[in-house]
Design a protein around this motif. Structure first.
Motif, short mmCIF file in Angstrom:
data_model
loop_
_atom_site.label_atom_id
_atom_site.label_comp_id
_atom_site.label_asym_id
_atom_site.label_seq_id
_atom_site.Cartn_x
_atom_site.Cartn_y
_atom_site.Cartn_z
N LYS A 27 0.84 -1.19 0.00
CA LYS A 27 0.00 0.00 0.00
C LYS A 27 0.89 1.25 0.00
O LYS A 27 1.68 1.46 0.91
N LEU A 28 0.72 2.06 -1.03
CA LEU A 28 1.41 3.34 -1.12
C LEU A 28 0.35 4.42 -0.96
O LEU A 28 -0.17 4.97 -1.93
N HIS A 29 0.02 4.69 0.30
CA HIS A 29 -1.07 5.60 0.62
C HIS A 29 -0.54 6.83 1.34
O HIS A 29 0.23 6.71 2.31
N GLY A 30 -0.92 8.02 0.89
CA GLY A 30 -0.58 9.22 1.61
C GLY A 30 0.16 10.24 0.76
O GLY A 30 0.46 10.01 -0.42
N VAL A 31 0.45 11.37 1.37
CA VAL A 31 1.22 12.42 0.74
C VAL A 31 2.69 12.00 0.71
O VAL A 31 3.19 11.39 1.66
N ILE A 32 3.37 12.30 -0.37
CA ILE A 32 4.78 11.94 -0.51
C ILE A 32 5.63 13.07 0.07
O ILE A 32 5.61 14.19 -0.45
N THR A 33 6.34 12.80 1.13
CA THR A 33 7.10 13.83 1.82
C THR A 33 8.31 13.23 2.51
O THR A 33 8.23 12.11 3.01
N PRO A 34 9.43 13.95 2.54
CA PRO A 34 10.59 13.45 3.27
C PRO A 34 10.44 13.58 4.78
O PRO A 34 11.22 13.01 5.53
#
Length: 281
Positions: A27-34
């Motif tokens: 699951k690749l869920h969410g905002v992409i952020t470092p």
């Protein structure tokens, strides 16, 4: 007895003893952020998903890896790092298909992640695309002046304080930012063309930053078909066992401790909420 010969006969975690074929789901869920989050798993970055990806590709009888993508995008570098890691792991498993399934939204960096797959599927109502670059912020110069607050900023290097939110915006800084956006956009377009190839429709409409629902996205070649993970996997691998590879929970989440009411945490939450809101979610 040789210890190595014994351990080699022990089924790996997630594999059944009857040697059933495996389809791994990540699951690749969410905002992409470092920015790491010690409280939730609602963000995507390489550190957050590395363990799940490694486990997903680690099965002996692996037939496919399915990526469940639900992301409005975010940081381009983390998008690239995660996508490249998926391709690195896939290269070590020749013959294993990587399939992406767009859920509510696979836009901007979310679509960048989906392009790491060999094939992409979407629901009819999925929002797909947004092949562009965006950044935003706030300007507080007028607010400081209103309250009589003096901004003191000292730098070495004439461009060190570009786009400082507490000083008036300079046209030359905006021009610099636009050039940076153009370079990132070019890299994004090159990645999509590399991964999608001649499946893409021959129109520049694809790269304007617009989004489309699943059916139109298929017409444009952004996705390969309409269908859910359950439907596609049941058709292709009817006898396979599904193995969900979850990222490890952060320590505070395992302890059941909620997020603090800190200003920084609230700001992160607002920023992430805004990212989803751009797509009506």
């Amino acid at each position: 007895m040789d210890v190595k010969s014994v351990t080699s006969k022990i089924p790996r975690i997630g594999d059944r003893g009857d040697r059933t074929d495996i389809v791994s789901v990540v699951k690749l869920h969410g905002v992409i952020t470092p920015t790491p989050s010690p409280f939730t798993r609602g963000v995507i970055n390489l550190a957050a998903v590395e363990s799940a990806l490694t486990r997903a590709f680690g099965h002996d009888r692996l037939k496919a890896v399915a990526l469940l993508v639900n992301s409005p995008g975010g940081a381009p570098t983390q998008s690239g790092l995660v996508a490249e890691r998926i391709r690195q792991l896939a290269a070590k498993k020749p013959g294993v298909e990587v399939l992406a399934f767009c859920e509510d939204v696979a836009a901007s960096g979310g679509y960048w992640l989906a392009c790491a797959a060999d094939e992409i599927y979407a629901h009819r109502t999925s929002v797909v695309g947004s092949i562009g670059v965006i950044s935003g912020g706030f300007g507080f110069a007028g607010l400081l002046e209103r309250f009589g607050i003096e901004r003191r900023l000292h730098t070495a290097g004439e461009n060190k304080a570009r786009l400082d939110p507490f000083t008036p915006e300079k046209p030359e800084d905006v021009e610099w930012l636009k050039k940076m956006h153009a370079q990132l956009h070019e890299l994004f377009v090159d990645w999509v063309k590399e991964r999608r190839g001649d499946r893409l429709a021959g129109t520049e409409e694809l790269f304007t930053g617009d989004v489309w629902l699943g059916g139109r996205a298929m017409d444009l070649g952004l996705v390969d078909g309409i269908g859910s993970l359950r439907e596609v996997i049941a058709q292709r691998y009817p006898d396979a066992q599904i193995s969900v590879a979850e990222p490890k929970k952060p320590l505070l989440a395992r302890l059941g401790i909620g997020a603090p009411a800190a200003a920084s945490a609230m700001l992160d939450a607002v920023t992430q909420r805004a990212a989803w809101s751009r797509f009506g979610l």
